[in-house]
Design a protein around this motif. Structure first.
Motif, PDB file in Angstrom:
ATOM      1  N   LEU A  50     -69.013  97.144  -7.778  1.00 24.97           N
ATOM      2  CA  LEU A  50     -70.307  97.172  -7.096  1.00 24.97           C
ATOM      3  C   LEU A  50     -71.440  96.672  -7.983  1.00 24.97           C
ATOM      4  CD1 LEU A  50     -70.044 100.535  -5.120  1.00 24.97           C
ATOM      5  CD2 LEU A  50     -69.433  98.213  -4.397  1.00 24.97           C
ATOM      6  N   SER A  51     -71.180  96.525  -9.283  1.00 26.20           N
ATOM      7  CA  SER A  51     -72.135  95.900 -10.201  1.00 26.20           C
ATOM      8  C   SER A  51     -71.724  94.469 -10.544  1.00 26.20           C
ATOM      9  CB  SER A  51     -72.247  96.718 -11.490  1.00 26.20           C
ATOM     10  OG  SER A  51     -72.784  98.000 -11.224  1.00 26.20           O
ATOM     11  N   PHE A  52     -70.696  93.954  -9.870  1.00 24.90           N
ATOM     12  CA  PHE A  52     -70.195  92.608 -10.132  1.00 24.90           C
ATOM     13  C   PHE A  52     -70.121  91.780  -8.849  1.00 24.90           C
ATOM     14  CE2 PHE A  52     -69.179  94.816 -13.939  1.00 24.90           C
ATOM     15  CZ  PHE A  52     -69.140  93.849 -14.938  1.00 24.90           C
ATOM     16  N   GLY A  53     -71.082  92.008  -7.967  1.00 29.47           N
ATOM     17  CA  GLY A  53     -71.215  91.168  -6.785  1.00 29.47           C
ATOM     18  C   GLY A  53     -70.719  91.756  -5.487  1.00 29.47           C
ATOM     19  N   VAL A  54     -69.915  92.806  -5.555  1.00 30.27           N
ATOM     20  CA  VAL A  54     -69.300  93.376  -4.348  1.00 30.27           C
ATOM     21  C   VAL A  54     -70.307  94.214  -3.571  1.00 30.27           C
ATOM     22  CG1 VAL A  54     -67.579  95.055  -3.555  1.00 30.27           C
ATOM     23  CG2 VAL A  54     -66.956  93.316  -5.264  1.00 30.27           C
ATOM     24  N   ASN A  55     -70.301  94.066  -2.246  1.00 28.73           N
ATOM     25  CA  ASN A  55     -71.187  94.884  -1.407  1.00 28.73           C
ATOM     26  C   ASN A  55     -70.436  95.565  -0.263  1.00 28.73           C
ATOM     27  OD1 ASN A  55     -71.094  92.131  -0.044  1.00 28.73           O
ATOM     28  ND2 ASN A  55     -72.245  93.277   1.486  1.00 28.73           N
ATOM     29  N   GLU A  94     -83.399  98.442 -12.867  1.00 27.75           N
ATOM     30  CA  GLU A  94     -82.340  98.569 -13.865  1.00 27.75           C
ATOM     31  C   GLU A  94     -81.727  97.222 -14.214  1.00 27.75           C
ATOM     32  OE1 GLU A  94     -80.157 102.750 -13.627  1.00 27.75           O
ATOM     33  OE2 GLU A  94     -79.954 101.580 -11.802  1.00 27.75           O
ATOM     34  N   THR A  95     -81.553  96.347 -13.198  1.00 25.04           N
ATOM     35  CA  THR A  95     -80.853  95.094 -13.461  1.00 25.04           C
ATOM     36  C   THR A  95     -81.772  94.009 -13.984  1.00 25.04           C
ATOM     37  OG1 THR A  95     -81.141  94.391 -11.169  1.00 25.04           O
ATOM     38  CG2 THR A  95     -79.111  95.555 -11.703  1.00 25.04           C
ATOM     39  N   LYS A  96     -83.068  94.066 -13.722  1.00 25.93           N
ATOM     40  CA  LYS A  96     -83.972  93.021 -14.189  1.00 25.93           C
ATOM     41  C   LYS A  96     -83.926  92.823 -15.699  1.00 25.93           C
ATOM     42  CE  LYS A  96     -87.446  92.695 -10.551  1.00 25.93           C
ATOM     43  NZ  LYS A  96     -88.827  93.023 -10.180  1.00 25.93           N
ATOM     44  N   PRO A  97     -84.109  93.887 -16.501  1.00 22.79           N
ATOM     45  CA  PRO A  97     -84.085  93.681 -17.947  1.00 22.79           C
ATOM     46  C   PRO A  97     -82.737  93.174 -18.439  1.00 22.79           C
ATOM     47  CG  PRO A  97     -85.024  95.821 -17.389  1.00 22.79           C
ATOM     48  CD  PRO A  97     -84.409  95.271 -16.147  1.00 22.79           C
ATOM     49  N   GLY A  98     -81.645  93.669 -17.847  1.00 24.34           N
ATOM     50  CA  GLY A  98     -80.322  93.234 -18.273  1.00 24.34           C
ATOM     51  C   GLY A  98     -80.135  91.745 -18.070  1.00 24.34           C
ATOM     52  N   LEU A  99     -80.504  91.248 -16.909  1.00 26.76           N
ATOM     53  CA  LEU A  99     -80.353  89.831 -16.622  1.00 26.76           C
ATOM     54  C   LEU A  99     -81.275  89.003 -17.498  1.00 26.76           C
ATOM     55  CD1 LEU A  99     -79.156  87.541 -14.962  1.00 26.76           C
ATOM     56  CD2 LEU A  99     -80.892  87.977 -13.215  1.00 26.76           C
ATOM     57  N   ALA A 100     -82.528  89.426 -17.608  1.00 30.11           N
ATOM     58  CA  ALA A 100     -83.481  88.672 -18.420  1.00 30.11           C
ATOM     59  C   ALA A 100     -83.033  88.598 -19.868  1.00 30.11           C
ATOM     60  CB  ALA A 100     -84.860  89.314 -18.318  1.00 30.11           C
ATOM     61  N   ASN A 147     -74.704  90.367  -9.878  1.00 31.48           N
ATOM     62  CA  ASN A 147     -75.462  91.495  -9.359  1.00 31.48           C
ATOM     63  C   ASN A 147     -76.819  91.041  -8.835  1.00 31.48           C
ATOM     64  OD1 ASN A 147     -75.572  94.444  -8.994  1.00 31.48           O
ATOM     65  ND2 ASN A 147     -77.338  94.277 -10.356  1.00 31.48           N
ATOM     66  N   HIS A 148     -77.418  90.073  -9.521  1.00 29.57           N
ATOM     67  CA  HIS A 148     -78.689  89.506  -9.053  1.00 29.57           C
ATOM     68  C   HIS A 148     -78.520  88.911  -7.651  1.00 29.57           C
ATOM     69  CE1 HIS A 148     -82.406  87.122  -9.034  1.00 29.57           C
ATOM     70  NE2 HIS A 148     -81.648  86.124  -8.617  1.00 29.57           N
ATOM     71  N   VAL A 149     -77.435  88.158  -7.454  1.00 27.51           N
ATOM     72  CA  VAL A 149     -77.183  87.546  -6.146  1.00 27.51           C
ATOM     73  C   VAL A 149     -76.892  88.624  -5.109  1.00 27.51           C
ATOM     74  CG1 VAL A 149     -75.653  86.019  -4.840  1.00 27.51           C
ATOM     75  CG2 VAL A 149     -76.360  85.396  -7.167  1.00 27.51           C
ATOM     76  N   ARG A 150     -76.064  89.578  -5.475  1.00 29.53           N
ATOM     77  CA  ARG A 150     -75.713  90.669  -4.551  1.00 29.53           C
ATOM     78  C   ARG A 150     -76.960  91.416  -4.092  1.00 29.53           C
ATOM     79  NH1 ARG A 150     -75.364  95.858  -2.998  1.00 29.53           N
ATOM     80  NH2 ARG A 150     -73.477  97.050  -3.392  1.00 29.53           N
ATOM     81  N   GLU A 151     -77.855  91.721  -5.017  1.00 23.63           N
ATOM     82  CA  GLU A 151     -79.045  92.488  -4.647  1.00 23.63           C
ATOM     83  C   GLU A 151     -80.075  91.623  -3.924  1.00 23.63           C
ATOM     84  OE1 GLU A 151     -80.385  94.668  -8.065  1.00 23.63           O
ATOM     85  OE2 GLU A 151     -78.682  96.056  -7.940  1.00 23.63           O
ATOM     86  N   ARG A 152     -80.100  90.338  -4.208  1.00 25.01           N
ATOM     87  CA  ARG A 152     -80.959  89.440  -3.431  1.00 25.01           C
ATOM     88  C   ARG A 152     -80.501  89.399  -1.981  1.00 25.01           C
ATOM     89  NH1 ARG A 152     -79.894  84.502  -2.093  1.00 25.01           N
ATOM     90  NH2 ARG A 152     -78.478  84.050  -3.832  1.00 25.01           N
ATOM     91  N   MET A 153     -79.191  89.425  -1.766  1.00 24.13           N
ATOM     92  CA  MET A 153     -78.651  89.332  -0.417  1.00 24.13           C
ATOM     93  C   MET A 153     -78.642  90.666   0.321  1.00 24.13           C
ATOM     94  SD  MET A 153     -75.386  86.808  -1.159  1.00 24.13           S
ATOM     95  CE  MET A 153     -74.913  86.603   0.557  1.00 24.13           C
ATOM     96  N   HIS A 154     -78.345  91.754  -0.383  1.00 22.15           N
ATOM     97  CA  HIS A 154     -78.074  93.029   0.287  1.00 22.15           C
ATOM     98  C   HIS A 154     -78.829  94.217  -0.279  1.00 22.15           C
ATOM     99  CE1 HIS A 154     -74.911  91.021   2.496  1.00 22.15           C
ATOM    100  NE2 HIS A 154     -74.407  90.576   1.356  1.00 22.15           N
TER     101      HIS A 154
END
Length: 392
Positions: free
Chosen positions: A321-326, A5-11, A58-65
């Protein structure tokens, strides 16, 4: 790990021809996992669009967690709201000369709160309150020892740097000596309160009479050297400028490079009810989301970013939770008054495990119960809850 879901948004956002050149450079740094500079941090506040910041954080959050969102089962004890300090943003405390308007709990009364949770699978008690001149270091050492004697498995997280600074000065002890005594008694970690904004110009306006920024940092440094982990906070959305926020985060980031003792960074939204700063408008939800996203991008050596859901409200907490929070903190207990008295969204801040897990699942995340130091206890992604559990 990044979801489909987040890949296309970021790209799509990074490929947009309208993306500011400075933002594109910063995004490239983030994707290469390069550290942002203070100038980058200020630029993100000044130029970053909320969608861009959210996608990148969100990219960083999901890379980490990945998709995990943590919570714990905890309860709070607030020994007193009587305080010797006069923070202008505080709606919670009562001056000692007006102590009849506040509350003061005895050690036995606080032990009774602990005993209420006997037989329940809570893992942490969080002890924080006002700075009362009669609740000194010996008082709290006795409290900690009695809690540990009653329930040895309960993790004790307690006392802001403001409380500790006063305790140690009154006891005529160094920070290292006082911290060692508390740790030996059973104190295992510290919350991050009292940080506010470190810069002296801001502190002079909002909390001139309590421990300064360097003192706060030194107490947390000493806690880390003593073997304790701590959290860090920042009170945002009042009289500070963007560069004050970045300066605050930079000082925390430098201390984390030195000690590696921080678990979590928690941006705290200024609330303006019933305090001396009631004339200052509160930040908008968009500004809140930008704050969390930039915190995730800037605080690259902090493993976790927490949104304190009682202060933000449940729906805004879900958005974070879509803005970096985990991490959404814990189930807490309805005795928590610090933010409800200041006008927080949640006036009775308590959720059971089922409710908090479902709040996280409704945001498309996987709820994972943790202990205070982020050992995973149970994944609630697939757990089925009864209607009774969700209603109670």
């Amino acid at each position: 790990m990044t979801t489909n879901e987040t890949k296309p948004g970021l790209a799509a956002i990074l490929a947009a021809p309208t993306l500011d050149a400075d933002m594109k450079k910063i995004a490239d740094k983030v994707l290469r996992q390069e550290r942002l500079t203070p100038e980058d941090g200020v630029a993100l506040f000044e130029k970053g669009e909320v969608g861009f910041l959210g996608a990148l954080a969100n990219h960083v959050r999901e890379r980490m967690h990945g998709n995990k969102t943590y919570f714990n089962r905890n309860f709070h004890i607030e020994p007193t709201n009587v305080c010797v300090f006069t923070c202008k943003f505080c709606s919670y405390s009562r001056l000692y000369k007006h102590r009849e308007e506040g509350w003061e709990l005895s050690i036995d009364e606080m032990l009774d709160i602990v005993k209420k949770y006997d037989g329940q699978p809570v893992t942490e008690v969080h002890i924080v309150g006002g700075v009362h001149p009669k609740m000194n270091l010996d008082f709290f050492i006795e409290l900690i020892r009695k809690i540990k004697a009653h329930r040895p498995d309960l993790h004790i997280k307690g006392f802001t740097a403001v409380e500790l600074d006063y305790m140690f000065r009154k006891a005529k002890l160094t920070t290292a000596e006082g911290m060692r005594l508390l740790h030996e008694a059973g104190l295992q970690s510290m919350p991050g309160g009292g940080a506010e904004i470190f810069h002296p110009d801001v502190r002079a306006q909002i909390c001139h009479d309590k421990v300064d920024g360097e003192g706060w940092l030194d107490i947390h440094r000493t806690a880390h050297q003593t073997g304790m982990v701590t959290n860090a906070t920042m009170l945002y959305g009042h009289v500070e400028a963007y560069w004050h926020r970045v300066d605050h985060m930079e000082k925390l980031r430098q201390l984390q490079d030195e000690t590696h003792g921080f678990n979590t960074f928690i941006p705290l939204k200024f609330r303006n009810k019933d305090n001396e700063m009631a004339h200052i408008p509160e930040s908008t939800i968009i500004e809140d989301l930008k704050m969390y996203a930039i915190a995730r991008l800037y605080m690259d050596n902090f493993p976790h970013l927490k949104a304190y859901w009682p202060m933000l409200g449940r729906s805004t907490a879900q958005l974070t939770l879509s803005f970096g929070v985990n991490d959404l903190d814990g189930t807490i207990d309805d005795t928590t008054k610090i933010y409800s008295m200041a006008g927080a969204e949640e006036q009775s801040p308590s959720m059971n495990t089922a409710q908090l897990a479902m709040l996280i699942r409704q945001a498309g995340r996987s709820p994972v119960e943790r202990d205070t130091v982020y050992n995973e206890i149970r994944d609630y992604s697939e757990v089925e809850f009864s209607e009774e559990e969700l209603m109670n």
